[in-house]
Write an enzyme that holds these catalytic residues in place. Structure first.
Site, mmCIF file in Angstrom:
data_model
loop_
_atom_site.group_PDB
_atom_site.id
_atom_site.type_symbol
_atom_site.label_atom_id
_atom_site.label_comp_id
_atom_site.label_asym_id
_atom_site.label_seq_id
_atom_site.Cartn_x
_atom_site.Cartn_y
_atom_site.Cartn_z
ATOM 1 N N HIS A 1 1.804 4.653 -2.708
ATOM 2 C CA HIS A 1 1.968 6.089 -2.440
ATOM 3 C C HIS A 1 3.385 6.546 -2.820
ATOM 4 O O HIS A 1 3.577 7.606 -3.415
ATOM 5 C CB HIS A 1 1.735 6.387 -0.948
ATOM 6 C CG HIS A 1 0.303 6.314 -0.510
ATOM 7 N ND1 HIS A 1 -0.687 7.081 -1.074
ATOM 8 C CD2 HIS A 1 -0.298 5.573 0.459
ATOM 9 C CE1 HIS A 1 -1.853 6.824 -0.474
ATOM 10 N NE2 HIS A 1 -1.638 5.903 0.461
ATOM 11 N N GLU B 1 -4.576 7.842 -3.057
ATOM 12 C CA GLU B 1 -5.067 6.562 -2.559
ATOM 13 C C GLU B 1 -5.304 5.578 -3.704
ATOM 14 O O GLU B 1 -5.182 4.366 -3.520
ATOM 15 C CB GLU B 1 -6.351 6.800 -1.757
ATOM 16 C CG GLU B 1 -6.776 5.646 -0.894
ATOM 17 C CD GLU B 1 -5.885 5.410 0.329
ATOM 18 O OE1 GLU B 1 -5.001 6.238 0.618
ATOM 19 O OE2 GLU B 1 -6.088 4.380 0.999
ATOM 20 N N HIS C 1 0.840 -1.203 0.000
ATOM 21 C CA HIS C 1 0.000 0.000 0.000
ATOM 22 C C HIS C 1 0.879 1.259 0.000
ATOM 23 O O HIS C 1 0.721 2.141 -0.851
ATOM 24 C CB HIS C 1 -0.906 -0.026 1.238
ATOM 25 C CG HIS C 1 -1.837 1.130 1.330
ATOM 26 N ND1 HIS C 1 -3.147 1.078 0.946
ATOM 27 C CD2 HIS C 1 -1.647 2.404 1.781
ATOM 28 C CE1 HIS C 1 -3.728 2.254 1.144
ATOM 29 N NE2 HIS C 1 -2.827 3.079 1.656
ATOM 30 N N GLU C 2 1.824 1.299 0.916
ATOM 31 C CA GLU C 2 2.665 2.502 1.028
ATOM 32 C C GLU C 2 3.595 2.641 -0.171
ATOM 33 O O GLU C 2 3.932 3.760 -0.579
ATOM 34 C CB GLU C 2 3.442 2.504 2.341
ATOM 35 C CG GLU C 2 2.576 2.453 3.601
ATOM 36 C CD GLU C 2 1.462 3.498 3.667
ATOM 37 O OE1 GLU C 2 1.624 4.573 3.056
ATOM 38 O OE2 GLU C 2 0.427 3.222 4.303
#
Lengths: 498, 498
Positions: free
Chosen positions: A268, A294, A264-265
Site C-alpha cells: 500500500h 489491495e 502487505h502495508e
C-alpha cells in the site's frame, strides 16, 4: 486555466491539508494516544469532518464544477480527470441530506458498541436491531445516490468507482466453485504433508522490527518519507505527499506475522509513495480504488513475499536476526508461510481459502441491499453458505457473522475489493514477468527495483485517470478474470502437496 | 447566561479543538515525523494558524465580548474571568494588521535560517540584519498593542500577563549583585570540593526510560492521560484535557540528564493535568503565565529532584536500573547533580548561575525595546555584561549572543519568565513546607501526593482567575521577592562547600 478551475484546485488543497491533519489524528489514536484522551480525540475528528464536509458541499463548489464542465475540457487533460472525479464526489456528498448523514454517524457509533458486545458474548441478538437500521440506512443512501441496476452498485461505487454488482457477481460466482474445490484439495494436500513448525520463540520484538525494516527498505519503502509503528491492526495511511505511515503488530512466537503485515502495508505504501506528488490532493494524484490498492499490497505480500525465492534470498538475514532459525531452512520457512488450512476467521485465512470468505460476504451484502435478505436472516444464511463454501460448520456467531467490524461501520460494499485486489495482483504479477525478462532473477537476488518501477509506471503514476478495470486492462492487456489468480493458487496447492 | 456568552464558549471550544489539533501536528513534527514530510507539515500548521486567527478575530467575536461586558458580570464569576481574558486576547490579536502578522511570520522564517547559519559559523553579521528587522517589528507591535510605560511591557504581557518591565527590572537588579557574589562563592567552593564523578556508562536508553517512568509516575504524572517520548529538546505540550505529552533526550554517559529533563517537564505536565477539566479551552481552565508554569517545573526539578532526600530515597531504584551505580552513593549522586560551574551556555547552567544568564538577556531586551541599544550593539553589550555578571570572557558569539533560538522567533519578552519561575518556585516550596507539617518526611519517603495536592489547590485549580503575581501572593502570603530563592541557593552553596 479558468478561474473556476483554479478555485477548485485551491479548495482541494485546503481539503487535503485538513484531511491529512485528520489522518494524523487517527494515526495517533491507533498508535500512541493515551487511553483517556479518546473522548477529546473523537470531538477533534468530528469537528474536522464537519469542516471538510461543509467546505466541499458548499454551493460555490457546485458552481465551479458546472463552470468547468461547460468549458469543454480536452478529455485526456488532467483538468478533465479532476473535474470528472470532483463531480462524482460532489454529487455523492450533496445527494445525502445532512440529517441522514448525522443519523448514519449516530447509528454507527451505537452499532459499533453493540457489535463489540455482541461479538464478545457471541449474541447476534445484541447486534441485530442495529444491523437492521444500518441496512435500512444503506438502502436509503443507495436510493439517494442512484444506481444503474442494483442498489448495491451505489455502495460498491464508494470503494471501487465504476465497478458494477453484475460484474462482481459474475467474477465471484465464476471463481466460487473452482476455488471451493481447490481449497478442499489444498487442505487435503496439506494434511498429507504437514508444514514443519517454526523453531520455538521468543522472536524478540526489537529483532522483528530490525528485520522488517530491512525487508521494507529493500522493497523500496522510503523511510525518509514514512515510518513503521505498532498498532492493534496493521494499516497504512498517508499524512501528506511525503509522509506515509505503516503499522504492524508483533507475535513473539512467530516473527512471520509482523513481517507479512509489514510487506502487505509496504505494498500500500509504495502505491502511496508512487502517486504523482505534483497532483497531491487532486484526483490525478489519488489512488484509483481499493481493489487496485489491495492489488499492490497482495502482490508484495503474496506473490513476492510468499515465494520460494524470497526465502532463499532472505534466510541468512532472518538467521542473523533470529539465531534459532539456523535449525530451519528456506524451504521450511516457505512451507510455514504457505500453510493451507480451513479457518472460521477471515483475517487468519491463507491465500487459497481467503477469497471464499469474501464471496460469502458479498453474497450476503448484495442480497441485503436487493431486499432478498434481512438482518435477522444473516446468521443462518452465513452458516449455511460458509459450510457450502468451506466445508466447516460455524460453531457460534462470534466465529461467524459477528467477526468483522465493517458492517458496524456501515461499510457495505467494501469486502469485494479484497478479492478484486487478489485477482488484480495475480494479473499484474503475470504481466510484469512477461514485460520484464530478467524479473525472476532480479527478485531471486533481492532486487525489487524493476518490479517497483513497472508498478509505478503502469499503476501508480496514473492516479484516478482511468477507472480501475480500464487501468488493469491497460497494464496487463486483457480484462480482469480470475484465471491468473487461480493459476497462482493451483501452483501453491501443487507445491504444498509435493 | 447570555446568548453572547454562549456563542463565545462555543467559539472557544472550536478554537480549542483546532488549537489542540495544531499542537498534535507540532508534537509529531518534533517526535516521529519523517524528515521529508516537513514542507507539507509547515503548510498544515500555517493553514490551521490562519483558520484559528480568522475565527478569533472575526467581528462577531468583538461584538459578543462587548455585549458580555455591557451585562455587568459578577466580578468573581467564571464568566467575568473568561470575558476579561477574551478581551485581552481579542485586542492583542486584532490590534495587529494582518500585513504585519504576515511580515513577522516571513521575517521569522528567514531569521531562523540565518540564525542557524550564524550560530554554526559563529558569525553575528549573518544574523544582524534579520535581528534588526525583528527588533523593528517587535517595536511596531508594542506600539500597536500599547503599554503603560515601556514598550517592553507590551511584549512581556504576551508571556506574563500583568507583569511590568519596572517590576521585573527592580526584582532582577536586586537579585543580580547578590547572585553574582553567590555564584562566585559557589564556584570557589566547588573547586575546593570537586563533586565525585558518575560511574562510567553506558546508561542504556531503555533503562533510563524505565527509571524516568517510575519517577514520573511517583510524582503523580498520569500515564493514562499522557506520554513521554524522545525529542531533540525536552518540552511539554497539551493535546487535549486528558492528553499531556512530555519529551526528553538521552545521554548514555549520564542518566541524570534525561531524568532531570523528565522531572522538569513532569512539573509542567502536573500543572496541565491539574487544571480544571470542565473549563478546558477557556481562560478559567488555562495556565496563568509562563512564570507560573516554570515555577512548577523548577519546583519539581530542583526543590524536589535535586534534594538530598530525593537521592536517599531513589538510590536503590537507580542501582536496580543501572547496576554500576552500586559503586556510588546517594551523597555522591546528590553532589553530582548539584555541581556549580560557570558555563557560557544557559541551558547547561546550574541552579546558582542560571539566573545571571537570564538577567543579561532581560537587560539587553529591555534596552533594545526602549531604543537604548540596537542590533549591532548586541555582541559587545553581551560580552561585557556577561563578564561582569559571570566573570567569564565570551570567546565567540556562538557561545555568546547567538546561542538561543528565542530572538530568531521574535520571542522578545520570554526570557524573564524563566527567572520569575525560579523565584516563584522557591516561595511556593517554602510556603508548602510551612503549610504541610509532615511534608519533608513525606518527600523523604517518596510520597509526593501531599505536595502535588497543595499545588493543585493553590495554583492549578485557579486557571487564569488571578494575575500571576496575585496568585503567588495568595498562595504564599507575601509579594514576590528573590529572598526565598536566594536562601535556597545559599544553602546549596554552603552544602557544596562542606
Amino acid at each position: 486555466m479558468s478561474a473556476a478551475y483554479d478555485a477548485l484546485l485551491k479548495r482541494a488543497r485546503e481539503l487535503a491539508l485538513l484531511g491529512s491533519t485528520s489522518s494524523l489524528l487517527q494515526w495517533d489514536q491507533e498508535t500512541f494516544m493515551p487511553d483517556r484522551a479518546n473522548a477529546w480525540r473523537a470531538e477533534q475528528l468530528a469537528h474536522l469532518a464537519g469542516l471538510i464536509h461543509r467546505l466541499w458541499t458548499a454551493d460555490e463548489v457546485g458552481r465551479w464544477i458546472a463552470e468547468c464542465e461547460a468549458e469543454g475540457l480536452a478529455s485526456d487533460s488532467d483538468a478533465a480527470v479532476n473535474v470528472r472525479e470532483w463531480r462524482r464526489s460532489y454529487d455523492r456528498a450533496t445527494k445525502l441530506p445532512s440529517a441522514l448523514v448525522e443519523e448514519c454517524s449516530k447509528t454507527e457509533a451505537l452499532a459499533h458498541q453493540a457489535w463489540v458486545e455482541a461479538r464478545a458474548s457471541s449474541r447476534f441478538a445484541v447486534f441485530e436491531p442495529l444491523l437492521e437500521r444500518l441496512i435500512e440506512l444503506a438502502r436509503r443512501k443507495a436510493d439517494l445516490w442512484g444506481y444503474p441496476e442494483s442498489p448495491y452498485d451505489a455502495l460498491l461505487d464508494a470503494y471501487e468507482p465504476g465497478a458494477t454488482t453484475a460484474e462482481v457477481h459474475r467474477l465471484f460466482e465464476d471463481l466460487a466453485p473452482r476455488l471451493s474445490a481447490l481449497a478442499a484439495k489444498g487442505v487435503r494436500a496439506q494434511e498429507a504433508h504437514p508444514a514443519p513448525s517454526l523453531p520455538p520463540g521468543p522472536y524478540p520484538v526489537a529483532a522483528q522490527q530490525a528485520f522488517n525494516r530491512e525487508v521494507a527498505a529493500a522493497l523500496g519503502f522510503d523511510f525518509q518519507a514514512g515510518r513503521i509503528d505498532t498498532a492493534a491492526h496493521p494499516f497504512c495511511t498517508g499524512l501528506g505527499p511525503r509522509d506515509c505511515r505503516l503499522t504492524t503488530r508483533y507475535d513473539e512466537t512467530d516473527f512471520t506475522s509482523s513481517l507479512y503485515g509489514v510487506m502487505h502495508e509496504v505494498g500500500h505504501g509504495l502505491y502511496d509513495q508512487g502517486l504523482p506528488e505534483a497532483h497531491y490532493g487532486t484526483p490525478c494524484g489519488e489512488a484509483v480504488s481499493l481493489g487496485v490498492h489491495e492489488s499492490q499490497s497482495r502482490l508484495w505480500e503474496n506473490h513476492v513475499g510468499r515465494s520460494r525465492t524470497f526465502w532463499e534470498h532472505w534466510f541468512p538475514r532472518a538467521v542473523h536476526h533470529f539465531p534459532q532459525l539456523a535449525a530451519s531452512s528456506p524451504e521450511a520457512l516457505w512451507r510455514h508461510v504457505n500453510r493451507i488450512e480451513r479457518t472460521f476467521i477471515r483475517v487468519e485465512a491463507d491465500e487459497v481459502t481467503y477469497d471464499l470468505h469474501i464471496i460469502l460476504r458479498f453474497r450476503i451484502e448484495r442480497r441485503l441491499m436487493e431486499g432478498e435478505l434481512e438482518a435477522r436472516d444473516v446468521p443462518a444464511y452465513w452458516n449455511e453458505s460458509f459450510e457450502q463454501l468451506l466445508g466447516l460448520r460455524v460453531p457460534d456467531d462470534a466465529r461467524g457473522c459477528l467477526q468483522d467490524i465493517h458492517w458496524s461501520m456501515g461499510g457495505f460494499g467494501y469486502f469485494p475489493t479484497y478479492t478484486l485486489g487478489n485477482l488484480n495482483a495475480a494479473m499484474l504479477m503475470r504481466a510484469a514477468v512477461a514485460a520484464l525478462p530478467g524479473l525472476e532473477a532480479e527478485l531471486a537476488s533481492g532486487n525489487y527495483a524493476g518490479l517497483r518501477a513497472w508498478l509505478k509506471e503502469t499503476i501508480h503514476a496514473h492516479g484516478m485517470r482511468y477507472r480501475a478495470g480500464d487501468l488493469i486492462e491497460r497494464a496487463v492487456g486483457a480484462p480482469v478474470t480470475p484465471q491468473a489468480h487461480l493459476d497462482h493458487l493451483r501452483s501453491k496447492v501443487a507445491a504444498v502437496g509435493s
